[in-house]
Design an enzyme around this catalytic site. Structure first.
Site, PDB file in Angstrom:
ATOM      1  N   CYS A 210      -2.879   1.880   6.450  1.00 39.91           N
ATOM      2  CA  CYS A 210      -2.962   1.330   7.815  1.00 39.91           C
ATOM      3  C   CYS A 210      -3.580   2.354   8.753  1.00 39.91           C
ATOM      4  CB  CYS A 210      -1.586   0.905   8.302  1.00 39.91           C
ATOM      5  SG  CYS A 210      -0.373   2.222   8.229  1.00 39.91           S
TER       6      CYS A 210
ATOM      7  N   GLU B  60       4.875  -3.474  12.186  1.00 34.50           N
ATOM      8  CA  GLU B  60       3.900  -2.403  11.934  1.00 34.50           C
ATOM      9  C   GLU B  60       2.721  -3.065  11.250  1.00 34.50           C
ATOM     10  OE1 GLU B  60       6.465   0.254   9.521  1.00 34.50           O
ATOM     11  OE2 GLU B  60       6.128   1.612  11.203  1.00 34.50           O
TER      12      GLU B  60
ATOM     13  N   ASN C  90       0.812  -1.227   0.000  1.00 37.93           N
ATOM     14  CA  ASN C  90       0.000   0.000   0.000  1.00 37.93           C
ATOM     15  C   ASN C  90       0.841   1.271   0.000  1.00 37.93           C
ATOM     16  OD1 ASN C  90       0.735  -0.480   2.679  1.00 37.93           O
ATOM     17  ND2 ASN C  90      -1.082   0.537   3.469  1.00 37.93           N
TER      18      ASN C  90
HETATM   19  P1  NAP Z   1       0.648  -8.817   4.136  1.00 34.61           P
HETATM   20  O1  NAP Z   1      -0.155  -9.704   3.282  1.00 34.61           O
HETATM   21  O2  NAP Z   1       0.782  -9.141   5.569  1.00 34.61           O
HETATM   22  O3  NAP Z   1       2.104  -8.774   3.452  1.00 34.61           O
HETATM   23  C1  NAP Z   1       3.127  -7.930   3.927  1.00 34.61           C
HETATM   24  C2  NAP Z   1       4.455  -8.480   3.457  1.00 34.61           C
HETATM   25  O4  NAP Z   1       4.699  -9.734   4.092  1.00 34.61           O
HETATM   26  C3  NAP Z   1       4.518  -8.758   1.949  1.00 34.61           C
HETATM   27  O5  NAP Z   1       5.806  -8.479   1.484  1.00 34.61           O
HETATM   28  C4  NAP Z   1       4.247 -10.251   1.902  1.00 34.61           C
HETATM   29  O6  NAP Z   1       4.736 -10.885   0.738  1.00 34.61           O
HETATM   30  C5  NAP Z   1       5.026 -10.700   3.112  1.00 34.61           C
HETATM   31  N1  NAP Z   1       4.679 -12.037   3.591  1.00 34.61           N
HETATM   32  C6  NAP Z   1       3.578 -12.782   3.336  1.00 34.61           C
HETATM   33  N2  NAP Z   1       3.665 -13.984   3.973  1.00 34.61           N
HETATM   34  C7  NAP Z   1       4.846 -13.980   4.643  1.00 34.61           C
HETATM   35  C8  NAP Z   1       5.502 -14.903   5.483  1.00 34.61           C
HETATM   36  N3  NAP Z   1       4.974 -16.090   5.783  1.00 34.61           N
HETATM   37  N4  NAP Z   1       6.700 -14.578   6.000  1.00 34.61           N
HETATM   38  C9  NAP Z   1       7.261 -13.374   5.734  1.00 34.61           C
HETATM   39  N5  NAP Z   1       6.681 -12.447   4.933  1.00 34.61           N
HETATM   40  C10 NAP Z   1       5.484 -12.741   4.405  1.00 34.61           C
HETATM   41  O7  NAP Z   1       0.161  -7.307   4.069  1.00 34.61           O
HETATM   42  P2  NAP Z   1      -0.221  -6.476   2.776  1.00 34.61           P
HETATM   43  O8  NAP Z   1      -1.530  -6.985   2.282  1.00 34.61           O
HETATM   44  O9  NAP Z   1       0.940  -6.407   1.848  1.00 34.61           O
HETATM   45  O10 NAP Z   1      -0.401  -5.006   3.380  1.00 34.61           O
HETATM   46  C11 NAP Z   1      -1.560  -4.555   3.969  1.00 34.61           C
HETATM   47  C12 NAP Z   1      -1.459  -4.637   5.481  1.00 34.61           C
HETATM   48  O11 NAP Z   1      -0.331  -3.888   5.918  1.00 34.61           O
HETATM   49  C13 NAP Z   1      -2.648  -3.999   6.171  1.00 34.61           C
HETATM   50  O12 NAP Z   1      -3.040  -4.821   7.251  1.00 34.61           O
HETATM   51  C14 NAP Z   1      -2.105  -2.674   6.692  1.00 34.61           C
HETATM   52  O13 NAP Z   1      -2.776  -2.148   7.816  1.00 34.61           O
HETATM   53  C15 NAP Z   1      -0.699  -3.055   7.008  1.00 34.61           C
HETATM   54  N6  NAP Z   1       0.161  -1.865   7.048  1.00 34.61           N
HETATM   55  C16 NAP Z   1       0.575  -1.410   8.261  1.00 34.61           C
HETATM   56  C17 NAP Z   1       1.359  -0.264   8.344  1.00 34.61           C
HETATM   57  C18 NAP Z   1       1.801   0.274   9.675  1.00 34.61           C
HETATM   58  O14 NAP Z   1       2.674   1.124   9.683  1.00 34.61           O
HETATM   59  N7  NAP Z   1       1.238  -0.171  10.792  1.00 34.61           N
HETATM   60  C19 NAP Z   1       1.721   0.412   7.175  1.00 34.61           C
HETATM   61  C20 NAP Z   1       1.291  -0.084   5.947  1.00 34.61           C
HETATM   62  C21 NAP Z   1       0.509  -1.243   5.902  1.00 34.61           C
HETATM   63  P3  NAP Z   1       3.735 -11.186  -0.502  1.00 34.61           P
HETATM   64  O15 NAP Z   1       3.290  -9.879  -0.996  1.00 34.61           O
HETATM   65  O16 NAP Z   1       4.630 -11.916  -1.429  1.00 34.61           O
HETATM   66  O17 NAP Z   1       2.628 -12.023   0.056  1.00 34.61           O
END
Ligand code: NAP
Length: 482
Positions: free
Chosen positions: A283, A249, A151
């Protein structure tokens, strides 16, 4: 179609075995944007070896010199605002203005990190014993694994890699599979800025395939992860087996409370902007409005007026103020929650539907959606939807608003709109969130600590002076000099 590569030990190279995958424009899913490596665990091993091999020498580069390289990187990033912004819009859909703004913000954060490289301060202590000096120094963790979401495809990787480098660490960046193009562009800028081989490595591929390997490698001293709570919690459990340092995060369900407010127009403007920028895929997006009953009708009317002004379309079109959702799966998630909302009896006031017949061809467009009379126990009120859906929850007054605000498992950001100072203080004191905003939306600043509590985060806050609490270890040094 252009083929992109991993970056390992200063060389751009395909994944071991040569497998690739293509990414698509979410505004026109027929349009393939490029091919990227489907990395394997062998690529992770090679990247970690490169980062481990470069760690000692990079840590010895004096901080101000590392800062000078990061300053050059920040300049290059700033100069690429429109070019990289366009890549962001193409690969994940946010409007070009927002995307270019994201690049500018990342450059500001990188400049701050460049300065931090000269501020890795320790303390000196009075000694219990004569002829001794006692001090603390900050030292790097070694190799940092940086795992980022889609995002914020520019801010998130830069927020990890730049402070890691400032503190003397080397890095392996694993960007989200949806947005590898932005990550590759950023890594090229690190290379152009003069970062030596092995210091920044890029491994592109599925987190499900390569994530565990990165987390398990004992040469990785710290893991900084931004993404969903669903992925972050098991990642943390895994890293804990070897007591690796972790910064998480995670998700949010950020409330906007409105009580006794004189400026409902201003509140509605701020809320809708903070809720629907990036199609609600932030987020810190405001994702539930909690309003006192006596102002609810008036506020809802103003929220709808703001929502009706939104122009949904291709993010490259300058009239667009809201782009598509970033993937088909996001679109389906939003549809699932809207259905749950309707089944639960919430009153749909706007949106609630796809804007195209065939999303696979015409794009993942969804109408900005507002629900009224949502109950605090509804999935709309409790779960992170990550889409353009704004539920309104009506409460009797401020005390009930606080209770509802604290009723989710998340604790990232929270906003209050009020004209009463006493509420502002009570809100800041009582609401369980890492970031509190009074009378404005949930916009953070580039040098102020950023993070969440409860299931929204763990470990040192990123950005600002707290970033180095994660990216360094503290070492106490005693010297007997007499
Ligand atoms: P996600 O599905 O959790 O993926 C985040 C990252 O983790 C991606 O690079 C993903 O790779 C990787 N990943 C997936 N499975 C993994 C595993 N088993 N081990 C290690 N890494 C793994 O999240 P997203 O859909 O990309 O992002 C949206 C989420 O991020 C929302 O919940 C949002 O609130 C959160 N977010 C939080 C913040 C904050 O600062 N708190 C900021 C931005 C976003 P793949 O893409 O290859 O699956």
């Amino acid at each position: 179609m252009e083929q992109h590569h991993n970056f390992i030990n200063g060389k751009w190279q395909p994944a071991e075995g040569g497998r690739r995958y293509a990414i698509r424009n979410p505004a026109k899913p027929d349009q393939l944007l490029g091919e990227f490596p489907s990395s394997t665990v062998a690529d992770v091993d090679a990247a970690v070896s490169a980062a481990a091999g470069a760690a000692r020498e990079w840590a010895r580069v004096p901080g101000p010199q590392r800062g000078a390289i990061l300053s050059r990187f920040a300049q290059l990033l700033e100069a690429s605002k429109m070019e990289l912004g366009r890549i962001v819009t193409l690969e994940m859909g946010k409007p070009l203005g927002e995307a270019a703004g994201e690049v500018g913000r990342a450059a500001t954060e990188a400049r701050f990190s460049a300065g931090e490289a000269s501020r890795l301060d320790g303390h000196t202590f009075a000694s219990e014993r004569a002829g001794f000096s006692c001090s603390t120094v900050l030292e790097p963790l070694g190799v940092i694994a940086a795992i980022s979401p889609w995002n914020f495809p520019v801010v998130a990787p830069v927020r990890k890699v730049a402070p890691a480098l400032a503190c003397g660490n080397t890095t392996v960046l694993k960007p989200a599979s949806l947005t590898p193009w932005s990550a590759a562009f950023i890594v090229k800028l690190f290379e152009s800025a003069g970062v030596p081989p092995g210091v920044v490595n890029l491994v592109i591929g599925s987190g499900g395939v390569i994530g565990d390997r990165l987390v398990d490698d004992p040469r990785v001293g710290g893991i900084t992860f931004t993404g969903s709570t669903a992925v972050g919690v098991p990642l943390n459990e895994r890293a804990a087996r070897r007591l690796a340092k972790v910064q998480l995060e995670l998700g949010g369900k950020n409330p906007a409370v409105v009580v006794d407010h004189d400026d409902l127009d201003g509140a509605a403007r701020e809320i809708v902007s903070a809720a629907l920028q990036c199609s609600g895929q932030r987020c810190t997006a405001l994702s539930r409005v909690i309003v006192a009953e006596n102002q609810a009708d008036a506020l809802v009317e103003k929220l709808l007026a703001q929502v009706n002004r939104i122009k949904v379309g291709d993010g490259l079109d300058e009239k667009t103020t809201m782009g598509p959702l970033s993937s088909k799966s996001q679109l389906e998630t939003v549809e699932r929650y809207v259905k749950l909302g309707l089944e639960g009896g919430a009153k749909l006031l706007a949106g609630g539907r796809r804007l195209v017949d065939d999303p696979d061809r015409e794009g993942y467009f969804y109408a900005p959606t507002v629900f009224d009379h949502v109950t605090p126990d509804s999935p709309l009120a409790l779960e992170e939807i990550f889409g353009p859906v704004l539920p309104v929850i009506r409460v009797r007054g401020f005390e009930e608003a606080l209770e509802v605000a604290n009723s989710t498992r998340y604790g990232l950001a929270a906003a209050l709109f009020t004209s009463k100072m006493k509420y502002a203080h009570a809100f800041a004191e009582t609401v369980q969130a890492g970031m509190i905003h009074i009378n404005h939306g949930t916009a953070s600043q580039a040098h102020v600590p950023f993070g969440g509590v409860k299931e929204s985060g763990l470990g040192a806050y990123s950005i600002g002076h707290t970033a180095k609490d994660f990216f360094t270890n503290l070492k106490a040094v005693y010297v007997k000099w007499e």
